[in-house]
Design a protein around this motif. Structure first.
Motif, PDB file in Angstrom:
ATOM      1  N   GLU A 113       1.002  -1.188  -0.103  1.00 24.02           N
ATOM      2  CA  GLU A 113      -0.134   0.004  -0.160  1.00 24.02           C
ATOM      3  C   GLU A 113       0.811   1.274  -0.098  1.00 24.02           C
ATOM      4  O   GLU A 113       0.448   2.255  -0.502  1.00 24.02           O
ATOM      5  N   ALA A 114       1.995   1.325   0.757  1.00 24.31           N
ATOM      6  CA  ALA A 114       2.828   2.418   0.803  1.00 24.31           C
ATOM      7  C   ALA A 114       3.405   2.667  -0.575  1.00 24.31           C
ATOM      8  O   ALA A 114       3.628   3.864  -0.892  1.00 24.31           O
ATOM      9  N   MET A 115       3.509   1.860  -1.322  1.00 20.71           N
ATOM     10  CA  MET A 115       4.160   2.097  -2.760  1.00 20.71           C
ATOM     11  C   MET A 115       3.144   3.106  -3.579  1.00 20.71           C
ATOM     12  O   MET A 115       3.364   4.080  -4.350  1.00 20.71           O
ATOM     13  N   SER A 116       1.754   3.167  -3.349  1.00 24.21           N
ATOM     14  CA  SER A 116       0.771   3.940  -4.046  1.00 24.21           C
ATOM     15  C   SER A 116       0.807   5.274  -3.376  1.00 24.21           C
ATOM     16  O   SER A 116       0.199   6.242  -4.206  1.00 24.21           O
ATOM     17  N   HIS A 117       1.359   5.426  -2.285  1.00 23.16           N
ATOM     18  CA  HIS A 117       1.364   6.912  -1.578  1.00 23.16           C
ATOM     19  C   HIS A 117       2.787   7.523  -2.103  1.00 23.16           C
ATOM     20  O   HIS A 117       2.689   8.709  -1.525  1.00 23.16           O
ATOM     21  N   LEU A 118       3.571   6.913  -2.484  1.00 21.29           N
ATOM     22  CA  LEU A 118       5.000   7.671  -2.733  1.00 21.29           C
ATOM     23  C   LEU A 118       4.938   8.978  -3.427  1.00 21.29           C
ATOM     24  O   LEU A 118       4.291   8.935  -4.571  1.00 21.29           O
ATOM     25  N   GLY A 119       5.290  10.068  -3.317  1.00 23.21           N
ATOM     26  CA  GLY A 119       5.394  11.337  -3.873  1.00 23.21           C
ATOM     27  C   GLY A 119       4.101  12.063  -4.141  1.00 23.21           C
ATOM     28  O   GLY A 119       3.822  13.045  -4.541  1.00 23.21           O
ATOM     29  N   GLN A 120       2.916  11.536  -3.219  1.00 25.96           N
ATOM     30  CA  GLN A 120       1.828  12.252  -3.100  1.00 25.96           C
ATOM     31  C   GLN A 120       1.819  13.105  -2.135  1.00 25.96           C
ATOM     32  O   GLN A 120       2.292  13.021  -1.114  1.00 25.96           O
ATOM     33  N   ARG A 121       1.300  14.472  -2.397  1.00 29.88           N
ATOM     34  CA  ARG A 121       1.222  15.596  -1.676  1.00 29.88           C
ATOM     35  C   ARG A 121      -0.004  15.677  -0.719  1.00 29.88           C
ATOM     36  O   ARG A 121      -0.148  16.298   0.185  1.00 29.88           O
ATOM     37  N   PHE A 122      -1.058  14.913  -1.279  1.00 26.09           N
ATOM     38  CA  PHE A 122      -2.443  15.162  -0.510  1.00 26.09           C
ATOM     39  C   PHE A 122      -2.868  13.794  -0.480  1.00 26.09           C
ATOM     40  O   PHE A 122      -2.653  12.804  -0.489  1.00 26.09           O
ATOM     41  N   PHE A 123      -3.723  13.939   0.942  1.00 25.39           N
ATOM     42  CA  PHE A 123      -4.275  12.523   1.498  1.00 25.39           C
ATOM     43  C   PHE A 123      -5.274  11.955   0.299  1.00 25.39           C
ATOM     44  O   PHE A 123      -5.961  12.681  -0.496  1.00 25.39           O
ATOM     45  N   THR A 124      -5.348  10.647   0.261  1.00 30.90           N
ATOM     46  CA  THR A 124      -6.143  10.191  -0.691  1.00 30.90           C
ATOM     47  C   THR A 124      -7.446   9.993  -0.282  1.00 30.90           C
ATOM     48  O   THR A 124      -7.715  10.009   1.042  1.00 30.90           O
ATOM     49  N   SER A 125      -8.342   9.836  -1.189  1.00 29.98           N
ATOM     50  CA  SER A 125      -9.808   9.707  -0.787  1.00 29.98           C
ATOM     51  C   SER A 125     -10.081   8.330  -0.290  1.00 29.98           C
ATOM     52  O   SER A 125      -9.515   7.269  -0.306  1.00 29.98           O
ATOM     53  N   PRO A 126     -11.387   7.976   0.550  1.00 25.34           N
ATOM     54  CA  PRO A 126     -11.630   6.717   1.083  1.00 25.34           C
ATOM     55  C   PRO A 126     -11.717   5.521  -0.387  1.00 25.34           C
ATOM     56  O   PRO A 126     -11.317   4.597   0.086  1.00 25.34           O
TER      57      PRO A 126
END
Length: 243
Positions: A113-126
């Motif tokens: 799951e952490a791979m999908s959040h790399l480089g993102q500046r904003f929280f993802t939606s549910p």
């Protein structure tokens, strides 16, 4: 399946060595189509890791072209800035390191799951979080570890950690898969299982795959085998002819 290919043309890489330069890659040429696996063998220090670093955008070559082709575009990886290279690694390049380098505090599921959040500046939606979890669970199932999703690295065997390493590299559906010595720390049985997995995921998911290995046991199963000596790459066995 999206058509992909990696083409390395006349790539040269040198490093400072005292008052001169040490040649790591000497006019290297290589072509790997999507869904096929090219294995690279050779002695330590011959340039294999340098080639992986170049095609992964971790190092820019002195000269030459490193083209990653998809159905949408062809990108010369050798021309990318550091920021562009990092973005491409997150979206299109899966890297399987020799050591899994898993995060000790995260479960098997969380590693992916952490791979999908790399480089993102904003929280993802549910909704995005649910989609990410679904994809992570699907990949854990692909590598045979769905029942180990809640375990942390210390609770897993070496073979299980390496399978998570492979699943993590596939999390963002890469068009290029780069694999460094995946069986070096495994026994014969676990090593064979990991090679089976790499062959399956590369061919079913259509990734152009470059695999560095010292283990010649499984070379007959690769689509092509190259040998690197003193920075020079030569074709040892062409597609489906390795013995």
């Amino acid at each position: 399946m999206t058509a992909t290919a990696l083409t390395v043309t006349d790539a040269t890489l040198t490093y400072p060595d005292g008052i001169g330069r040490l040649t790591a890659l000497d006019h290297v040429h290589l072509h790997v189509t999507g869904g096929s696996i090219a294995a690279i063998t050779g002695p330590s220090g011959s340039g294999k890791s340098s080639l992986l670093a170049v095609v992964s955008t971790l190092i820019r070559p002195d000269s030459g072209r490193i083209e990653l082709e998809t159905a949408d575009a062809t990108v010369d990886l050798a021309t990318l800035t550091r920021r562009e290279g990092a973005a491409l690694r997150r979206s299109s390049i899966g890297i399987v390191f020799q050591q899994p380098n898993l995060i000790p505090a995260l479960t098997a599921l969380e590693q992916l799951e952490a791979m999908s959040h790399l480089g993102q500046r904003f929280f993802t939606s549910p909704v995005q979080r649910r989609e990410t979890r679904t994809r992570a669970m699907e990949l854990l199932d692909v590598v045979g570890l769905a029942d180990q999703q809640a375990k942390r690295p210390a609770q897993l065997s070496g073979g299980q950690r390496q399978r998570i390493n492979i699943a993590r590299a596939l999390m963002n559906a890469p068009t290029l898969l780069v694999i460094d010595e995946p069986t070096s720390a495994l026994d014969t049985e676990r090593g064979a299982a990991v090679i089976d997995l790499i062959l399956t995921v590369a061919r079913t998911r259509g990734a152009a795959t470059l695999l560095v290995t010292h283990d010649r046991t499984h070379l007959h199963r690769m689509d092509a085998v190259y040998r690197m000596v003193d920075g020079t790459l030569s074709l040892e066995h062409p597609a489906h002819a390795a013995a």
